[in-house]
Design a protein around this motif. Structure first.
Motif, mmCIF file in Angstrom:
data_model
loop_
_atom_site.group_PDB
_atom_site.id
_atom_site.type_symbol
_atom_site.label_atom_id
_atom_site.label_comp_id
_atom_site.label_asym_id
_atom_site.label_seq_id
_atom_site.Cartn_x
_atom_site.Cartn_y
_atom_site.Cartn_z
ATOM 1 N N ALA A 125 0.825 -1.205 0.000
ATOM 2 C CA ALA A 125 0.000 0.000 0.000
ATOM 3 C C ALA A 125 0.862 1.258 0.000
ATOM 4 N N VAL A 126 1.997 1.203 0.689
ATOM 5 C CA VAL A 126 2.917 2.349 0.670
ATOM 6 C C VAL A 126 3.425 2.593 -0.743
ATOM 7 N N ARG A 127 3.776 1.515 -1.420
ATOM 8 C CA ARG A 127 4.253 1.672 -2.805
ATOM 9 C C ARG A 127 3.152 2.213 -3.707
ATOM 10 N N SER A 128 1.948 1.757 -3.513
ATOM 11 C CA SER A 128 0.846 2.226 -4.349
ATOM 12 C C SER A 128 0.546 3.699 -4.118
ATOM 13 N N ILE A 129 0.549 4.137 -2.850
ATOM 14 C CA ILE A 129 0.259 5.544 -2.573
ATOM 15 C C ILE A 129 1.382 6.442 -3.089
ATOM 16 N N MET A 169 -2.197 14.457 -1.597
ATOM 17 C CA MET A 169 -1.164 15.378 -1.130
ATOM 18 C C MET A 169 -1.193 15.525 0.393
ATOM 19 N N ILE A 170 -2.379 15.635 0.963
ATOM 20 C CA ILE A 170 -2.483 15.815 2.415
ATOM 21 C C ILE A 170 -1.952 14.579 3.146
ATOM 22 N N PHE A 171 -2.345 13.384 2.682
ATOM 23 C CA PHE A 171 -1.918 12.165 3.383
ATOM 24 C C PHE A 171 -0.416 11.952 3.267
ATOM 25 N N VAL A 172 0.110 12.068 2.056
ATOM 26 C CA VAL A 172 1.536 11.777 1.857
ATOM 27 C C VAL A 172 2.409 12.795 2.587
ATOM 28 N N LEU A 173 2.085 14.077 2.465
ATOM 29 C CA LEU A 173 2.905 15.088 3.126
ATOM 30 C C LEU A 173 2.805 15.001 4.647
ATOM 31 N N TYR A 194 9.782 10.048 -2.839
ATOM 32 C CA TYR A 194 9.018 11.041 -2.080
ATOM 33 C C TYR A 194 9.638 12.430 -2.189
ATOM 34 N N LEU A 195 10.943 12.536 -2.001
ATOM 35 C CA LEU A 195 11.610 13.841 -2.048
ATOM 36 C C LEU A 195 11.651 14.411 -3.461
ATOM 37 N N GLY A 196 11.913 13.556 -4.451
ATOM 38 C CA GLY A 196 11.988 14.045 -5.827
ATOM 39 C C GLY A 196 10.662 14.536 -6.363
#
Length: 767
Positions: A148-152, A186-190, A232-234
């Motif tokens: 799930a982390v990879r998918s998000i 954007m809200i969840f990942v950040l 994530y950073l890129g």
């Protein structure tokens, strides 16, 4: 016998050939060679998942303790990390993809069918829905599923690159989404990705330094998950370059600050992040500038010297570019940027000293060129806002870090440069600039505790004929000397200019004498200023100035009597160490007459400055104060606060790439109408000269020292008035030669030599 033996040998050879042919026939079964079948067997062995292999390895380590106890104890003593193997880190990729990743499909079946399915999916565009995002978020929070982390993160990459020209790239599997889904991703990942990555890498929940990341790069978790960190950073950097909303930029930078320590493992990304943060700091609003400064400051603290040099150089260049044009409103922003720069210097004082030495030396070289050549261009390089604000910037740095030994050696050369700038063109039109220089010298003297003779600079201004003669230009408008470096010729003759200059001289002289009002040698150092004040009192005919001088002289004499009474009772010499503690208790209580008089003068100056400015802009040391009171971090905010701030930031229907088409259309329209643009250029120039252009463009920051000399170019100031074109060279010329100085080229000395030659030739002809 020979023939029989030969027959037996030939029969044996024939038997061997038959056996070989049988083996070849057995090897081919149903049209498939045995080599292929062995490859298939090897492939079946290779099809073991990583999770199964990890479990087998963990069982082997457990059996090792029973079967070979001595070897197990030896490994425990010398390399215990090898025994700490956890199979839970590994997850069956097939199961994870089947549960969460909607991109993968079953690869069983014939080759023809799989090729057709891949071709179909390459042409399809999958839409990311809110249900998909919610399911991924739920699996991550409840079950901590790696799939799930990879998918998000794939969906996050799609969101960040939304609107880019992907063409027919089959890797762009998620290509369509709504603005609501974009905001949710954007809200969840950040908000959550920093904590997720830290758990995977076995790092603390917050903080971290460069050394910990460098040690982490050699471990197994980093090798397994470093691509997630880089993704994530890129992708965050990519979308940050396209954002235009201030709320989005502030929230994104605030959240990325928590993951800034990971940039030590990616130098190329680190350099790009520094450039982006510098751009937002130099061109953004106050809120974005604060968040950008916190991001850069956190980088400097966590990454050390690798980041400090680039940040100091980039911020200094951005500061200089913002100081090109100044008005009363923009002074507050420039003061704020200067305070930010001074705050960043505190992250590494030793590295800051090296940069301070280089930049102050650059200012000294520009001043030396002006003193040696005495040309208009050289004078204009010194008498411009960029140069003066750089002097004020380093003055603030020296005063702020005066208690630390690293920056104290810079105070002496800086004071010498300021004194040279004040004496460069000693005319009445440059009195505002001289007053700024005196104010800087007073600040350095107060912070370092050293005596700087500024009284002569102030007394020379009172001796100028423009301040002694009655005004011939009328009352005139109020003159705000804080926003000027040079006064126009008509304004010099007004009463308002005379009053502003005389009162400002009194204020700076009081500040200077108040600093030494408790010194043993106050009577000696105040005697010459007192004599010259009496001379001005006798020469001036303005009653308001005579009253001001009389009051100041009386206060100086009262302070001299106060000090003389105290020092008549002491038995040490002025050069002895005991003189430093003279009147120390009285100084803490501010009992001297000049200290009490200085309070009244400061209140009067504050009231006069407020009356000159219509807005509520505060200019000076108290404006835009940034220091210990500023918010240092957001580490204490909980998940609810993060979600609220994220929802407030990402609440619009904006998507990346939506502005690109509009910009292209605007550029095409501008290209079609070049004539209209040319007509408007003159009006735009006037607005820029008046300081109306508040949005200064600070684009590529060059960190190399090769382009530091370009900071003080005067190309941007060439469109000034005619008076500015003739500023310094005409002021130092004699009154008889001022009219013809516009037609001559070069310095005044070369012109004077040519004038003597022509004069001698004319006399010879007459004879």
């Amino acid at each position: 016998m020979g023939t029989k033996g030969m027959d037996q040998i030939s029969e044996k050879k024939r038997g061997k050939n038959k056996l070989k042919s049988k083996k070849k026939a057995e090897d081919v079964v149903d049209g498939t060679p045995m080599d292929d079948m062995s490859d298939k067997k090897r492939g079946k062995n290779k099809l073991k998942s990583k999770k199964q292999e990890a479990e087998e390895h963990e069982e082997q380590l457990k059996r090792l303790k029973e079967t070979q106890a001595e070897f197990f104890e030896y490994m425990k003593e010398h390399d215990e990390d090898l025994l700490k193997f956890d199979a839970a880190e590994f997850e069956d990729d097939d199961d994870a993809d089947a549960e969460t990743d909607l991109e993968d499909t079953e690869k069983q079946g014939d080759d023809e069918t799989t090729k057709l399915e891949v071709a179909k999916k390459a042409n399809e565009q999958k839409t990311i829905t809110a249900a998909m995002v919610d399911s991924w978020c739920k699996l991550i929070k409840e079950d901590a599923k790696l799939g799930a982390v990879r998918s998000i993160l794939r969906a996050y990459r799609t969101a960040c690159h939304y609107g880019d020209d992907t063409g027919d790239d089959p890797s762009a599997k998620f290509s369509v989404m709504s603005s609501a889904v974009f905001n949710k991703i954007m809200i969840f990942v950040l908000s959550e990705m920093d904590g997720i990555l830290r758990k995977l890498l076995r790092l603390p929940a917050t903080g971290g330094m460069k050394d910990t990341i460098m040690e982490l790069t050699n471990t197994r978790p980093w090798k397994n998950y470093n691509h997630l960190v880089k993704s994530y950073l890129g992708n965050s950097l990519h979308v940050l370059n396209q954002m235009t909303d201030q709320g989005m930029i502030s929230f994104t930078l605030r959240r990325l600050k928590h993951s800034s320590v990971f940039l030590s493992a990616f130098p190329s990304l680190l350099r790009k992040y520094i450039k982006v943060a510098l751009h937002f700091w130099g061109t953004g609003s106050s809120s974005i500038s604060v968040v950008s400064l916190l991001f850069l400051r956190d980088l400097c603290i966590r990454l050390g010297t690798d980041c400090v040099d680039d940040c100091i150089k980039g911020m200094y260049k951005a500061y200089v570019l913002n100081c090109q044009f100044v008005n009363a409103v923009k002074l507050q922003h420039i003061s704020f940027l200067g305070n930010c720069f001074i705050e960043l210097l505190g992250t590494d004082i030793s590295a800051s000293y090296q940069h301070a030495f280089v930049f102050i030396r650059q200012l000294a070289m520009i001043l030396r060129e002006a003193l040696n050549t005495k040309t208009k261009e050289a004078f204009r390089k010194v008498y411009q806002w960029k140069f003066i604000h750089c002097l004020e910037l380093w003055t603030g740095a020296v005063c702020f870090y005066s208690s630390q030994s690293e920056l104290r050696p810079v105070a002496y050369p800086l004071a010498q440069i300021i004194s040279g700038v004040a004496r460069l063109v000693p005319t009445a039109r440059y009195i505002p600039l001289r007053l700024r220089c005196v104010s800087m010298l007073n600040r350095i003297a107060a912070s370092t505790g050293t005596f700087i003779p500024v009284s002569m600079l102030l007394m020379d201004m009172l001796d100028m004929k423009e301040l002694n003669r009655p005004p011939t230009g009328g009352v005139g408008k109020g003159v705000d000397l804080r926003t000027l470096l040079k006064v126009s010729k008509p304004a010099v003759k007004t009463r308002a200019f005379q009053e502003a200059c005389v009162y400002s001289v009194v204020e700076e002289l009081v500040e200077h004498l108040t600093q030494w009002s408790y010194s043993v040698a106050f009577f000696e150092l105040s005697s010459i200023p007192t004599l010259r004040l009496r001379s001005f009192y006798k020469s001036t005919k303005a009653e308001r100035f005579r009253k001001e001088m009389k009051q100041l002289i009386s206060q100086i004499e009262a302070n001299s009597e106060f000090v003389n009474k105290k020092r008549a009772c002491v038995g040490f010499q002025p050069n002895e160490p005991a003189a430093a503690s003279f009147l120390e208790d009285e100084k803490k209580a501010a009992e001297s007459p000049l200290s009490q008089y200085a309070v009244i003068i400061r209140q009067r100056a504050k009231q006069r400055n407020e009356s000159l400015v219509e807005s509520d802009v505060i200019v000076g040391e108290d404006s835009a104060v940034f220091g210990k009171n500023a918010p240092s971090s957001d580490e204490e905010e909980d998940e609810a606060d993060r979600n609220e701030k994220g929802a407030a930031a990402f609440s619009s229907s904006w998507l990346p790439g939506s502005d690109s088409k509009e910009k292209e259309a605007e550029e095409e329209e501008e290209k079609k109408k070049p004539k209209k643009r040319k007509r408007k250029s003159q009006a735009e120039k006037k607005q820029v000269e008046e300081g109306a252009g508040e949005d200064d463009v600070v684009e590529d920051f060059v960190f190399s020292s090769d382009e530091e000399d370009d900071l003080f170019d005067i190309e941007g100031d060439k469109d000034e008035e005619d008076d500015v074109d003739d500023d310094a060279a005409d002021e130092i010329a004699e009154p008889e030669t001022k009219k013809t100085s516009k037609k001559t080229k070069g310095t005044y000395k070369t012109w004077h030599k040519n004038y003597k030659k022509t004069k001698n030739k004319k006399k010879a002809r007459v004879a």
